[in-house]
Design a protein around this motif. Structure first.
Motif, PDB file in Angstrom:
ATOM      1  N   TYR A  41     -72.473  11.470  58.865  1.00 20.58           N
ATOM      2  CA  TYR A  41     -71.923  10.127  58.980  1.00 20.58           C
ATOM      3  C   TYR A  41     -72.946   9.174  59.608  1.00 20.58           C
ATOM      4  CZ  TYR A  41     -71.228  11.972  63.691  1.00 20.58           C
ATOM      5  OH  TYR A  41     -71.434  12.560  64.921  1.00 20.58           O
ATOM      6  N   TRP A  42     -72.703   7.883  59.368  1.00 19.53           N
ATOM      7  CA  TRP A  42     -73.520   6.853  59.988  1.00 19.53           C
ATOM      8  C   TRP A  42     -72.984   6.569  61.380  1.00 19.53           C
ATOM      9  CZ3 TRP A  42     -77.996   4.782  58.587  1.00 19.53           C
ATOM     10  CH2 TRP A  42     -78.391   4.911  57.262  1.00 19.53           C
ATOM     11  N   TRP A  43     -73.875   6.486  62.383  1.00 19.93           N
ATOM     12  CA  TRP A  43     -73.492   6.087  63.730  1.00 19.93           C
ATOM     13  C   TRP A  43     -74.690   5.442  64.404  1.00 19.93           C
ATOM     14  CZ3 TRP A  43     -69.048   5.077  65.636  1.00 19.93           C
ATOM     15  CH2 TRP A  43     -68.891   4.887  67.003  1.00 19.93           C
ATOM     16  N   ASN A  44     -74.499   4.239  64.914  1.00 19.20           N
ATOM     17  CA  ASN A  44     -75.562   3.493  65.597  1.00 19.20           C
ATOM     18  C   ASN A  44     -76.834   3.387  64.747  1.00 19.20           C
ATOM     19  OD1 ASN A  44     -74.002   2.983  67.896  1.00 19.20           O
ATOM     20  ND2 ASN A  44     -74.537   4.958  68.780  1.00 19.20           N
ATOM     21  N   GLN A  46     -78.011   5.229  62.291  1.00 14.97           N
ATOM     22  CA  GLN A  46     -78.689   6.405  61.733  1.00 14.97           C
ATOM     23  C   GLN A  46     -77.679   7.436  61.255  1.00 14.97           C
ATOM     24  OE1 GLN A  46     -81.141   7.552  65.044  1.00 14.97           O
ATOM     25  NE2 GLN A  46     -79.636   8.988  65.833  1.00 14.97           N
ATOM     26  N   GLU A  48     -76.026  10.916  61.194  1.00 16.86           N
ATOM     27  CA  GLU A  48     -75.789  12.011  62.138  1.00 16.86           C
ATOM     28  C   GLU A  48     -75.259  13.217  61.384  1.00 16.86           C
ATOM     29  OE1 GLU A  48     -76.406  11.983  65.404  1.00 16.86           O
ATOM     30  OE2 GLU A  48     -76.942   9.863  65.537  1.00 16.86           O
ATOM     31  N   GLU A  49     -75.488  14.395  61.932  1.00 15.16           N
ATOM     32  CA  GLU A  49     -74.931  15.646  61.396  1.00 15.16           C
ATOM     33  C   GLU A  49     -74.367  16.416  62.578  1.00 15.16           C
ATOM     34  OE1 GLU A  49     -76.311  19.815  59.280  1.00 15.16           O
ATOM     35  OE2 GLU A  49     -77.722  18.138  59.345  1.00 15.16           O
ATOM     36  N   ASP A  50     -73.136  16.892  62.422  1.00 16.05           N
ATOM     37  CA  ASP A  50     -72.479  17.581  63.526  1.00 16.05           C
ATOM     38  C   ASP A  50     -71.389  18.495  62.985  1.00 16.05           C
ATOM     39  OD1 ASP A  50     -71.969  18.226  66.159  1.00 16.05           O
ATOM     40  OD2 ASP A  50     -71.656  16.162  66.793  1.00 16.05           O
TER      41      ASP A  50
END
Length: 103
Positions: A41-44, A46, A48-50
């Protein structure tokens, strides 16, 4: 009685179980299914992968607004997904059980 499902995600098993158990105790949901998955997902600005825990919550349309607010209050995410999924058809035995549990 009109059944709906609500989908949300949690950052870990602990927060998912805590919220789901509270929703069950408040009789806002009759049942929940939890599943761990990889999230991208996009966050701030960039990607992200989690790892997340997805929760599929089963309830009635009458409980939707109260359920949505309860999830918002308890959810650990700053911007949680709380998606209502309309159920076109469900077997009568399950619908009867759902109504009985939530009344």
């Amino acid at each position: 009685m009109e059944m709906v499902m609500v989908y949300t995600t949690f950052p870990d098993w602990e927060s998912a179980k805590k919220v789901v158990k509270a929703l069950l105790e408040k009789k806002l949901i009759a049942c929940a299914n939890l599943r761990e998955h990889r999230a991208f997902y996009w966050w701030n600005g960039q990607v992200e992968e989690d790892t997340e825990v997805g929760a599929l919550l089963k309830t009635t349309v009458e409980k939707w607004k109260e359920l949505r607010e309860a999830i918002r209050e308890m959810h650990p995410y700053e911007v949680p997904l709380i998606a209502r999924i309309e159920v076109d058809k469900v077997n009568s035995e399950y619908a009867e059980w759902l109504e009985k549990v939530l009344s």
